[in-house]
Write a protein that holds these residues in place. Structure first.
Motif: not given
Length: 504
Positions: A111, A117, A121, A127, A149, A151-152, A158, A161-162
């Motif tokens: 990540m 990464t 993703l 994830l 996580l 690091k996202l 990132g 995506t999260l």
């Protein structure tokens, strides 16, 4: 050595009971530099080691984890993604804690790399497994999952995506499983929010932060205590403080401090409220915070005089933090008799009671008395001198007596106060006029431990580097101090050994 590693991997793949071969392989990989390991796994790769994780034998799992930890760290994130992504994803669901942590650590490395990464993703299943690991019973697994996580939060893809996919729902569903898991996710959200104003906006728009802020005034006092710690972390960044101010959190915390007077359980979360404002004062302005939220300063003084040691310790630390700055000193001085009473209390605590309380008192007094060279105005020198004489009728004797007690932490704490006043002319005059003190300062036998020797060296250094020390202390004393510095903190003088014939 690389060829022997490849040979051992071959032997392991054909062995029915590979424990001995795994031990040999572990010895081999630990003895090879990282640079050589990269090309040592050969055509067989590490697949056989990953496959051997599918067992109930604890020793076999531990050996495999040790080997994989070493070899995988030698591989690039790109190599990991290309060759072992599926195996690492499988490791996330392994029943063994060490295997989970191994997989999370390596996925976390991926990540951090732009190319890998992007691949991660695209794979929401990985994830989702990492998010699920936040809810693991083992604390170490949960922490490694949040670390990965986090690091996202350093890139827009990132964050998208999260927080802009169904992974956000996965996190919210997981939060509902227990208080512990909920706060692990809060911790992740706060850490991501601290990265930048952009990352904070993602977290705020997802409603995670508003949910955290609502916990501040919840019914459970223990949850309040945890929530204020999280909010204090959020306040460490400039954009975090701005957000909290916009949400009216500073006023809310101030009102909570006022309300503690009528809450019998307030001692459980009051320390957190005080630490919040203490950190805020240092990061913003002691004067502004103390004047805008007088309940904070009043409560700190009240806690410093409180018989409850848990409250007193927090007050001492906070006062030491405030008083370490010039602005903080001036704010405290304005309170007049209130602060004088607190100084007297600090002196009493430094002289008696539990060792930890004495040390905290000494540290707070040291911070209050410290002035950097560029801060030594006539007014501030007069202020620190007046405070020093409030501490005791005979403050030099008091500190000297504490420094001779057989507790290293007290010895160092007392030396810390001498170090605080050493650069100040009034402090030097007191030192030179105190019988035996200069001899004590250059006597190496009075400081036994490394910490004590370092503290004594710092004290001598503070004197030597002062522009007024040579004139005030005299050439002979100043020469002794310079000799001490030249010899270093751990110097031991040579003593001739004389033997007497016939002696017992």
């Amino acid at each position: 050595m690389a060829s022997s590693i490849e040979k051992l991997l071959e032997e392991i793949s054909s062995s029915e009971d590979p424990a001995e071969e795994l031990r040999n392989l572990k010895t081999a990989v630990l003895s090879v530099p990282f640079s050589a390991l990269r090309g040592s796994v050969g055509v067989h790769g590490l697949g056989v080691i990953f496959s051997l994780l599918n067992t109930n034998k604890r020793e076999q799992i531990d050996l495999c984890v040790d080997i994989l930890n070493r070899v995988l760290m030698a591989l690039s994130p790109v190599h990991l993604a290309q060759s072992y992504r599926a195996e690492l994803q499988t490791g996330l669901a392994h029943p063994n804690e060490a295997v989970k942590i191994l997989a999370l650590t390596q996925i976390g490395r991926m990540m951090e790399h732009l190319e890998t990464t992007t691949e991660i993703l695209k794979n929401h299943s990985i994830l989702r497994e990492v998010i699920r690991c936040i809810g693991e019973e083992k604390i170490a697994v949960g922490k490694e999952a949040t670390r990965s996580l986090y690091k996202l939060g350093h890139s827009k893809p990132g964050l998208d995506t999260l927080f802009r996919s169904n992974l956000q729902k996965d996190m919210k569903d997981l939060m509902a499983t227990s208080d512990i898991v909920r706060y692990r996710i809060y911790e992740l959200i706060v850490d991501i929010s601290s990265v930048s104003a952009v990352s904070l906006s993602y977290c705020a728009n997802s409603s995670f932060i508003s949910q955290l802020l609502a916990e501040l005034t919840g019914e459970d006092v223990l949850i309040r205590a945890t929530a204020i710690e999280m909010v204090t972390t959020l306040a460490h960044s400039q954009h975090g403080r701005q957000y909290l101010a916009q949400q009216g959190i500073m006023d809310k915390v101030s009102n909570m401090i006022i309300a503690t007077d009528t809450d019998p359980f307030s001692s459980l979360y009051l320390p957190g409220l005080i630490r919040f404002f203490g950190k805020l004062a240092i990061m913003e302005s002691p004067q502004q915070v103390c004047e805008t939220y007088p309940a904070f300063q009043n409560k700190v003084f009240e806690m410093a005089l409180d018989p409850d040691p848990a409250l007193t310790v927090v007050a001492l630390d906070t006062l030491g933090l405030l008083g370490a700055t010039v602005e903080g000193k001036q704010v405290l001085q304005k309170t007049g008799e209130k602060f004088k009473a607190v100084l007297v209390r600090m002196s009493q605590l430094a002289n008696s009671g539990a060792t930890e309380m004495r040390v905290r008192s000494l540290d707070a007094i040291s911070n209050l008395l410290t002035l950097q060279t560029e801060q030594q105005t006539e007014a501030l020198l007069a202020l620190t001198e007046s405070w020093f004489h409030i501490v005791s009728v005979q403050p030099m004797d008091m500190i000297r007596n504490i420094s001779t007690q057989p507790f290293p932490e007290l010895h160092c704490g007392a030396l810390g106060i001498f170090t605080a006043i050493a650069p100040q002319p009034w402090g030097q005059k007191l030192m030179i006029s105190t019988p035996g003190l200069m001899e004590f300062i250059v006597d190496r036998s009075t400081s036994k431990s490394k910490e004590a020797k370092d503290a004594k060296f710092e004290l001598v250094g503070a004197l030597v580097t002062s522009s007024t020390a040579a004139d005030i202390m005299g050439s002979q004393n100043y020469l002794s101090l310079k000799t001490y510095i030249r010899e270093g903190p751990y110097y031991v003088s040579a003593v001739a050994s004389v033997s007497t014939e016939g002696a017992d």
